[in-house]
Design a protein around this motif. Structure first.
Motif, PDB file in Angstrom:
ATOM      1  N   ALA A 166      53.029  38.729  50.050  1.00 22.24           N
ATOM      2  CA  ALA A 166      52.976  38.495  48.608  1.00 22.24           C
ATOM      3  C   ALA A 166      51.685  37.774  48.245  1.00 22.24           C
ATOM      4  O   ALA A 166      51.092  38.022  47.185  1.00 22.24           O
ATOM      5  N   ALA A 167      51.209  36.910  49.149  1.00 26.61           N
ATOM      6  CA  ALA A 167      49.981  36.163  48.886  1.00 26.61           C
ATOM      7  C   ALA A 167      48.810  37.115  48.681  1.00 26.61           C
ATOM      8  O   ALA A 167      47.968  36.886  47.805  1.00 26.61           O
ATOM      9  N   ALA A 168      48.765  38.197  49.473  1.00 29.92           N
ATOM     10  CA  ALA A 168      47.675  39.161  49.341  1.00 29.92           C
ATOM     11  C   ALA A 168      47.690  39.791  47.947  1.00 29.92           C
ATOM     12  O   ALA A 168      46.649  39.967  47.320  1.00 29.92           O
ATOM     13  N   PHE A 209      42.949  47.273  49.434  1.00 31.05           N
ATOM     14  CA  PHE A 209      42.691  47.337  47.994  1.00 31.05           C
ATOM     15  C   PHE A 209      42.393  45.952  47.435  1.00 31.05           C
ATOM     16  O   PHE A 209      41.483  45.774  46.632  1.00 31.05           O
ATOM     17  N   ALA A 210      43.163  44.972  47.874  1.00 36.01           N
ATOM     18  CA  ALA A 210      42.930  43.604  47.403  1.00 36.01           C
ATOM     19  C   ALA A 210      41.521  43.159  47.785  1.00 36.01           C
ATOM     20  O   ALA A 210      40.796  42.585  46.966  1.00 36.01           O
ATOM     21  N   ILE A 211      41.134  43.458  49.018  1.00 45.02           N
ATOM     22  CA  ILE A 211      39.820  43.007  49.492  1.00 45.02           C
ATOM     23  C   ILE A 211      38.701  43.690  48.712  1.00 45.02           C
ATOM     24  O   ILE A 211      37.774  43.034  48.234  1.00 45.02           O
ATOM     25  N   VAL A 212      38.798  45.016  48.583  1.00 39.61           N
ATOM     26  CA  VAL A 212      37.708  45.748  47.925  1.00 39.61           C
ATOM     27  C   VAL A 212      37.612  45.356  46.454  1.00 39.61           C
ATOM     28  O   VAL A 212      36.524  45.196  45.906  1.00 39.61           O
ATOM     29  N   THR A 213      38.760  45.155  45.820  1.00 36.95           N
ATOM     30  CA  THR A 213      38.731  44.742  44.415  1.00 36.95           C
ATOM     31  C   THR A 213      38.048  43.388  44.270  1.00 36.95           C
ATOM     32  O   THR A 213      37.272  43.161  43.345  1.00 36.95           O
ATOM     33  N   ALA A 214      38.343  42.502  45.200  1.00 37.92           N
ATOM     34  CA  ALA A 214      37.755  41.169  45.121  1.00 37.92           C
ATOM     35  C   ALA A 214      36.273  41.191  45.482  1.00 37.92           C
ATOM     36  O   ALA A 214      35.469  40.497  44.867  1.00 37.92           O
ATOM     37  N   GLY A 245      45.037  37.628  40.899  1.00 40.17           N
ATOM     38  CA  GLY A 245      44.154  36.530  40.513  1.00 40.17           C
ATOM     39  C   GLY A 245      42.733  37.030  40.272  1.00 40.17           C
ATOM     40  O   GLY A 245      42.094  36.681  39.272  1.00 40.17           O
ATOM     41  N   VAL A 246      42.260  37.883  41.196  1.00 36.76           N
ATOM     42  CA  VAL A 246      40.904  38.406  41.070  1.00 36.76           C
ATOM     43  C   VAL A 246      40.768  39.242  39.805  1.00 36.76           C
ATOM     44  O   VAL A 246      39.795  39.122  39.058  1.00 36.76           O
TER      45      VAL A 246
END
Lengths: 409, 301
Positions: free
Chosen positions: B276-278, B237-242, B284-285
């Motif tokens: 947590a960094a992910a 999810f983090a990757i696709v959102t970014a 952030g994005v």
């Protein structure tokens, strides 16, 4: 709706019990003493939940077949009412309340794991029901002032801290100062592992050893390469890891993959994670703490010595090739209850509680004597080192230990 | 934290080589799962919360095959095929019924699927951590300071190969074109004779197959546990959102970046910050996008 009824029913029961017999009515039906336990039979703790259950059952069968429990000149049989707590703490405390209020159980055996025990203990304490637990090792369980909870196992601060004692002796024998030793460590961020860590930190301070890496692993971390890369760069003398079975498995896999050559490595749950079978190369020389040894020269009248318990258990449950210590300590907990009933010579909860507090006995699992806080202070933690031939060698003094470990990467 | 930085850049700069390599290896696995999510999200507007559980399921299938004597590389096509079929069944049973409803229904449905898969895997394989020893050798560099397990290199190559096949498939094949057409405008695609229902089923199954392949790679390089899926869902999810939907180079780029962020966060701030960094990247994005899109936002009258 259901809950409302159960509360009303429980309250009615409590009133009637208190009114009729002044709280001294024990859960003894005919000639059977009923113990209760909420165990994790499904969910993430289920493997060890079953290990615990079989340990309880095995001891109950053995005690019943050897004449049962003698109280007031009469012989009683033991039986256990189980509920499945689904590995959920809130469920465990609900079920414990149910066992006590609805089923009228007045003597409890502990659940599996520190987390569950923490959920159950306030309930047993509230109802003043004595509980002997065998699977909750966290130090923090014994700082709450619980009076009705007794634990047969060694507490968490003894899991890895004594490794530093052995290592300090080794350093002295080699003409080095223990204070020069440097430690790298990674502990899972949960109650149990952090208690293990607290014991290590205290011990390191005592010797003046330096902790160079002190990482906390999240519960669902399957990668600890960051910690290990740092370990490689800093070249510490000791590497300690604690994170239940999954922590041990992850550590073993990545220590092998990254060819970590720290001279002394120790982690908890080696046997449960099967590190020797799965990662024989990196496992060599790893120190493993264990609550119990199957060749321990301790014995009792019911099971004989540790080796005999081990052999008899395997005969009763042939599916076990290696019996985990979780099962042994569960059996020991039942034995403690039986002993306390006989010494109290009564089913009065407070008399049984006082008898439990005065326990001082030898069992196949080791000596059992409770501190005022309820933890067992008579039994040490044991250490074994995995050998090149895949066997586990008990380490009593530093002379038994292979140091530095020789990994065959 | 400062001493970690010092260690990284002053005392043992060679550590960076290890970090960057590890970042690439794990980034490759993330990229696969994230591309699958981007596909389903972009084409069907379904946000699949069971993404990580598909990954873990693929890993367990590889584990089962391994116990039957099938090596992980040979297991790859088998797992992909089985997961493709499983994806099709999931589509028919669940996704098909929620696809036209609003976003929350599909979120709930896939969340339910995720819980269901976790419990089934827990019942079958138990809660213990499982691993596959693929018996690949381990290479060492810089006086054995940097280790490169062949297992990771092999999984990187497999991921790259599989990604290439998917790219070509999406660009050249009729089905690939139909998927892209459906993503652009489902109604127009239907008008032009594309059976969008079939395309949806195919896309969801393809996603399951991609996750299955990612799972095989996870089983080679990491460990498996029935409840680990959530971490992979989170990362995808983090990757696709970014990266945005339908932007494959960005998905790959962000995956590697996330791999590095995780590695460096783990070293500099401690292992407890690694995952947590992910999540912090995700936040952030989102904040950045919020600021970026401010100018274009208008009040609907």
């Amino acid at each position: 709706m259901y809950k409302k009824y159960s509360i009303a029913f429980g309250a009615a029961l409590a009133v009637s019990v208190a009114g009729v017999s002044g709280g001294a009515m024990a859960k003894v039906e005919g000639d059977t003493i009923i113990l209760g336990s909420a165990l994790s039979l499904t969910g993430k703790y289920s493997t060890n939940g079953f290990h615990t259950q079989k340990g309880y059952d095995f001891a109950v069968d053995r005690i019943n077949s050897m004449g049962g429990v003698k109280v007031g000149g009469k012989s009683y049989k033991l039986a256990i009412t189980y509920y499945d707590d689904e590995s959920t703490p809130s469920r465990a405390s609900q079920l414990t309340e149910r066992l006590i209020q609805q089923d009228g159980v007045e003597y409890m055996l502990g659940p599996y794991s520190t987390t569950m025990t923490k959920a159950v203990a306030p309930v047993t304490e509230k109802f003043k029901v004595p509980m002997v637990e065998a699977e909750g090792a966290s130090r923090s369980l014994f700082t709450q002032g619980y009076r009705y909870m007794f634990a047969v196992l060694s507490t968490s601060e003894y899991y890895l801290a004594p490794v530093l004692d052995i290592m300090a002796d080794k350093a002295k024998a080699m003409g080095k100062n223990p204070a020069d030793l440097r430690i790298s460590m990674a502990f899972e961020n949960d109650g149990f592992s952090l208690d293990v860590r607290a014991g290590v930190v205290e011990k390191a301070k005592e010797y003046g050893m330096k902790i160079v890496i002190d990482d906390k692993l999240p519960a669902d971390l399957s990668d600890m390469s960051a910690t290990l890369t740092k370990t490689k760069a800093l070249k510490p003398d000791i590497l300690l890891v604690s994170g239940h079975s999954k922590g041990a498995a992850t550590a073993a896999r990545q220590i092998e993959e990254m060819k970590i050559d720290v001279p002394l490595i120790a982690y908890t749950h080696c046997e449960a994670a099967k590190v020797q079978e799965k990662f024989p190369k990196s496992a060599q020389g790893v120190m493993c703490p264990t609550q119990w040894l199957s060749n321990l020269p301790k014995k009792d009248d019911y099971f004989g010595d540790a080796a005999k318990w081990n052999a008899d258990f395997k005969r009763a449950y042939p599916e076990y090739k290696v019996v985990p210590y979780q099962t042994a300590q569960a059996s020991a907990a039942v034995l403690v209850f039986k002993d306390a009933f006989e010494r109290a010579n009564s089913f009065d909860r407070d008399k049984v509680r006082d008898a439990l507090a005065a326990t001082d006995m030898e069992t196949f699992y080791g000596d059992i004597k409770f501190a005022p806080e309820g933890n067992n202070i008579a039994k040490p933690m044991f250490y074994r080192q995995i050998q090149a031939d895949a066997s586990y060698k008990p380490i009593i003094t530093h002379e038994d230990m292979v140091y530095p470990r020789k990994a065959s990467y | 934290m400062l001493d970690n930085l010092q260690l990284l850049f002053v005392f043992a700069p060679v550590m960076n080589v290890q970090m960057i390599l590890d970042g690439i290896f794990i980034g490759a696995v993330f990229a696969l799962a994230a591309y699958g999510l981007a596909l389903v999200w972009g084409v069907m507007n379904v946000k699949n919360l069971a993404q990580g559980d598909f990954v873990i399921m693929g890993g367990y299938l590889a584990f089962s095959l391994f116990n039957m004597g099938v090596g992980p590389i040979a297991a790859l096509p088998i797992v992909a095929a089985v997961m493709f079929g499983f994806g099709w069944i999931c589509y028919l049973l669940i996704i098909k019924r929620v696809i036209d409803n609003d976003m929350f229904v599909s979120l709930l449905a896939t969340f339910g699927l995720s819980l269901f898969l976790q419990q089934v895997m827990n019942l079958i394989y138990g809660p213990e951590v499982q691993t596959i020893d693929s018996k690949f050798p381990i290479l060492t560099m810089f006086d054995s300071f940097v280790t490169v397990p062949m297992a990771k290199v092999v999984s990187l190559l497999l991921a790259a190969g599989f990604a290439a096949i998917i790219i070509i498939f999406m660009k050249k094949s009729r089905t690939g074109q139909a998927i892209r057409a459906t993503a652009q405008d489902a109604r127009a695609a239907r008008v032009l004779g594309i059976n969008t229902d079939r395309i949806y089923a195919f896309t969801f199954s393809l996603n399951a197959a991609i996750c299955g392949v990612a799972g095989v790679l996870v089983s080679i390089i990491w460990v498996l546990q029935p409840f680990y899926g959530i971490v992979y869902s989170l990362r995808t999810f983090a990757i696709v959102t970014a990266a945005g939907l339908g932007n494959l180079p960005a998905v790959i780029g962000v995956s590697f970046a996330l791999g590095w962020v995780e590695q460096y966060a783990g070293i500099i701030m401690g292992a407890e910050w690694q995952i947590a960094a992910a999540v912090m990247v995700l936040i952030g994005v989102l904040v950045w996008r919020q600021i970026q899109l401010r100018r274009q936002r208008q009040v609907v009258r």
